[in-house]
Design an enzyme around this catalytic site. Structure first.
Site, short mmCIF file in Angstrom:
data_model
loop_
_atom_site.label_atom_id
_atom_site.label_comp_id
_atom_site.label_asym_id
_atom_site.label_seq_id
_atom_site.Cartn_x
_atom_site.Cartn_y
_atom_site.Cartn_z
N SER A 1 121.43 25.94 51.18
CA SER A 1 120.58 25.77 52.35
C SER A 1 120.82 24.44 53.03
O SER A 1 120.41 24.25 54.17
CB SER A 1 119.11 25.78 51.93
OG SER A 1 118.79 26.97 51.29
N HIS B 1 125.47 31.12 54.91
CA HIS B 1 124.04 30.91 54.66
C HIS B 1 123.24 32.12 55.16
O HIS B 1 122.96 32.24 56.35
CB HIS B 1 123.60 29.62 55.37
CG HIS B 1 122.19 29.23 55.12
ND1 HIS B 1 121.46 28.49 56.01
CD2 HIS B 1 121.36 29.48 54.08
CE1 HIS B 1 120.25 28.30 55.53
NE2 HIS B 1 120.16 28.89 54.36
N GLU C 1 124.31 31.90 58.95
CA GLU C 1 124.79 30.60 59.47
C GLU C 1 126.12 30.34 58.75
O GLU C 1 126.16 30.25 57.52
CB GLU C 1 123.74 29.53 59.10
CG GLU C 1 123.65 28.36 60.04
CD GLU C 1 122.56 27.36 59.62
OE1 GLU C 1 122.05 27.41 58.48
OE2 GLU C 1 122.21 26.51 60.45
N ASN D 1 117.74 24.75 58.53
CA ASN D 1 116.77 23.99 57.73
C ASN D 1 116.49 22.60 58.26
O ASN D 1 115.47 22.00 57.93
CB ASN D 1 117.23 23.95 56.27
CG ASN D 1 116.90 25.28 55.62
OD1 ASN D 1 115.77 25.73 55.67
ND2 ASN D 1 117.91 25.94 55.06
P1 NAD Z 1 116.45 30.97 42.73
O1 NAD Z 1 115.85 29.82 42.01
O2 NAD Z 1 115.56 32.13 43.09
O3 NAD Z 1 117.68 31.59 41.91
C1 NAD Z 1 118.75 30.81 41.45
C2 NAD Z 1 119.44 31.58 40.32
O4 NAD Z 1 120.62 30.87 39.96
C3 NAD Z 1 118.58 31.69 39.05
O5 NAD Z 1 118.45 33.05 38.66
C4 NAD Z 1 119.39 30.90 38.01
O6 NAD Z 1 119.30 31.43 36.70
C5 NAD Z 1 120.80 31.02 38.57
N1 NAD Z 1 121.74 30.03 38.07
C6 NAD Z 1 121.53 28.73 37.78
N2 NAD Z 1 122.67 28.17 37.30
C7 NAD Z 1 123.61 29.14 37.31
C8 NAD Z 1 124.98 29.18 36.94
N3 NAD Z 1 125.62 28.11 36.46
N4 NAD Z 1 125.65 30.35 37.06
C9 NAD Z 1 125.02 31.46 37.53
N5 NAD Z 1 123.71 31.48 37.89
C10 NAD Z 1 123.03 30.33 37.79
O7 NAD Z 1 117.14 30.37 44.02
P2 NAD Z 1 117.35 31.05 45.46
O8 NAD Z 1 116.12 30.84 46.27
O9 NAD Z 1 117.93 32.41 45.28
O10 NAD Z 1 118.44 30.06 46.06
C11 NAD Z 1 119.83 30.20 45.74
C12 NAD Z 1 120.62 29.46 46.78
O11 NAD Z 1 120.36 30.05 48.06
C13 NAD Z 1 120.27 27.98 46.91
O12 NAD Z 1 121.42 27.26 47.22
C14 NAD Z 1 119.28 27.99 48.07
O13 NAD Z 1 119.25 26.75 48.74
C15 NAD Z 1 119.88 29.06 48.95
N6 NAD Z 1 118.96 29.72 49.90
C16 NAD Z 1 117.69 30.03 49.55
C17 NAD Z 1 116.86 30.67 50.47
C18 NAD Z 1 115.45 31.07 50.11
O14 NAD Z 1 114.70 31.50 51.02
N7 NAD Z 1 115.05 31.00 48.86
C19 NAD Z 1 117.34 31.01 51.75
C20 NAD Z 1 118.66 30.71 52.07
C21 NAD Z 1 119.47 30.06 51.14
#
Ligand code: NAD
Length: 299
Positions: free
Chosen positions: A122, A143, A155, A193
């Site tokens: 993000s 993104h 994005e 963001n």
């Molecule tokens: P989340 O916390 O829901 O999930 C992250 C997952 O990654 C977890 O299940 C965790 O076990 C796993 N993980 C951690 N280390 C790992 C590894 N070494 N190998 C494989 N899996 C691993 O997070 P999220 O909200 O899904 O966010 C994920 C990414 O997407 C982040 O970079 C975040 O900034 C981005 N993002 C999030 C949103 C949102 O609305 N939540 C929107 C756009 C982008």
């Protein structure tokens, strides 16, 4: 679909990873969804199944489409094997720089030479992530927005060394998923963001200072600004830990006090109140239900 980009690995099966795996599998790609936690993979599979059922019920896809989508999707807790024949990897693991650098170093060693390494980060610098690899021209930000199967925007963020070919392939792939790619450059928070998070942070500060309650703040922004969801509800939906990580990247990256995370947000994340994913944030969320109630701490 281009055969050249058929095999996709998605790293991280949390809020975003399951949706990203879903849209790639639904549009004909062979997808392996990877997480270090087997429980996250099980949750992701259940979510994808439920979301596909909704599409079948709305007659957007047939029951056969659903079965074919699930057939194209597998899961693994072992990243190396999962990316060994991938054409594209989309990393959607926890928003932490040290973790992403480690993952990209490992991806670079394990993925085929032609493979594009995309990150769904993000806010973290694509250029920094790319520097952990020996193929910075093939590293790019892809993104997606939450919820991925519904939101149209991708994005597309070019790092300093991202090639035109990598960008063109990523743009074409996004369109093929039915999304609308928008190209932006690599600065903290990119566009989405950089604009959204200060607004969410300001909503949390307004609550913290007693300007208004949770429901009132959200109502003002919904009715007054025609936002479909209030900023506090949206923060719960994104994940308060994710919001805090992004604000820290903005604060570190620009060095301006206006990006400092509200102390209330920091406290809530410390207390494990992460929003929808933990069941409580500014609201209490019940699994499988859209009904929300203001959390006891704020009512
Ligand atoms: P989340 O916390 O829901 O999930 C992250 C997952 O990654 C977890 O299940 C965790 O076990 C796993 N993980 C951690 N280390 C790992 C590894 N070494 N190998 C494989 N899996 C691993 O997070 P999220 O909200 O899904 O966010 C994920 C990414 O997407 C982040 O970079 C975040 O900034 C981005 N993002 C999030 C949103 C949102 O609305 N939540 C929107 C756009 C982008």
């Amino acid at each position: 679909m281009s055969e050249a980009m058929k095999r996709v690995a998605v790293i991280g099966a949390g809020t975003m990873g399951n949706g990203i795996a879903h849209v790639f599998a639904q549009s004909g790609h062979t997808v392996t969804l990877v997480d270090v936690q087997a429980a996250a993979l099980e949750r992701a599979q259940a979510t994808i199944d439920r979301n596909l059922d909704r599409l079948v019920a709305k007659e957007r896809i047939s029951a056969e489409d659903k079965a074919a989508t699930l057939d194209r999707l597998s899961t693994s807790t072992e990243m190396h094997g999962a990316v060994a024949d991938a054409d594209l990897v989309v990393e959607a693991a926890t928003e932490r720089l040290d973790l992403k650098l480690k993952i990209f170093e490992q991806l670079d060693a394990a993925a085929p030479e032609h493979c594009i390494l995309a990150t769904n980060t993000s806010s973290i610098s694509i250029t920094k992530i790319a520097a952990a690899t020996k193929r910075p021209a093939q590293v790019i930000g892809m993104h997606f927005m939450n919820p991925v199967p519904i939101m149209k925007l991708v994005e597309v963020i070019r790092g300093y060394d991202t090639s035109d070919a990598t960008t063109a392939t990523t743009v074409a792939l996004s369109k093929q998923l039915g999304k609308v790619p928008v190209e932006v450059n690599d600065y903290p928070g990119f566009v989405a963001n950089r604009i959204l998070m200060p607004m969410i942070n300001e909503a949390i500060c307004s609550l913290h200072e007693g300007v208004a309650g949770v429901a009132e703040i959200d109502e003002v922004m919904k009715l007054g600004m025609a936002h479909p969801m209030g900023p506090l509800h949206l923060a719960d939906f994104i994940g308060l830990d994710v919001c805090l990580s992004i604000l820290r990247v903005l604060h570190d990256g620009f060095g301006q006090p206006k990006y400092a995370p509200c102390p209330l947000l920091v406290n809530m994340v410390t207390a494990g109140k992460l929003g929808v994913k933990s069941g409580e944030g500014f609201y209490v969320h019940t699994k499988g239900s859209k009904d929300i109630q203001v959390a006891p701490a704020f009512s």
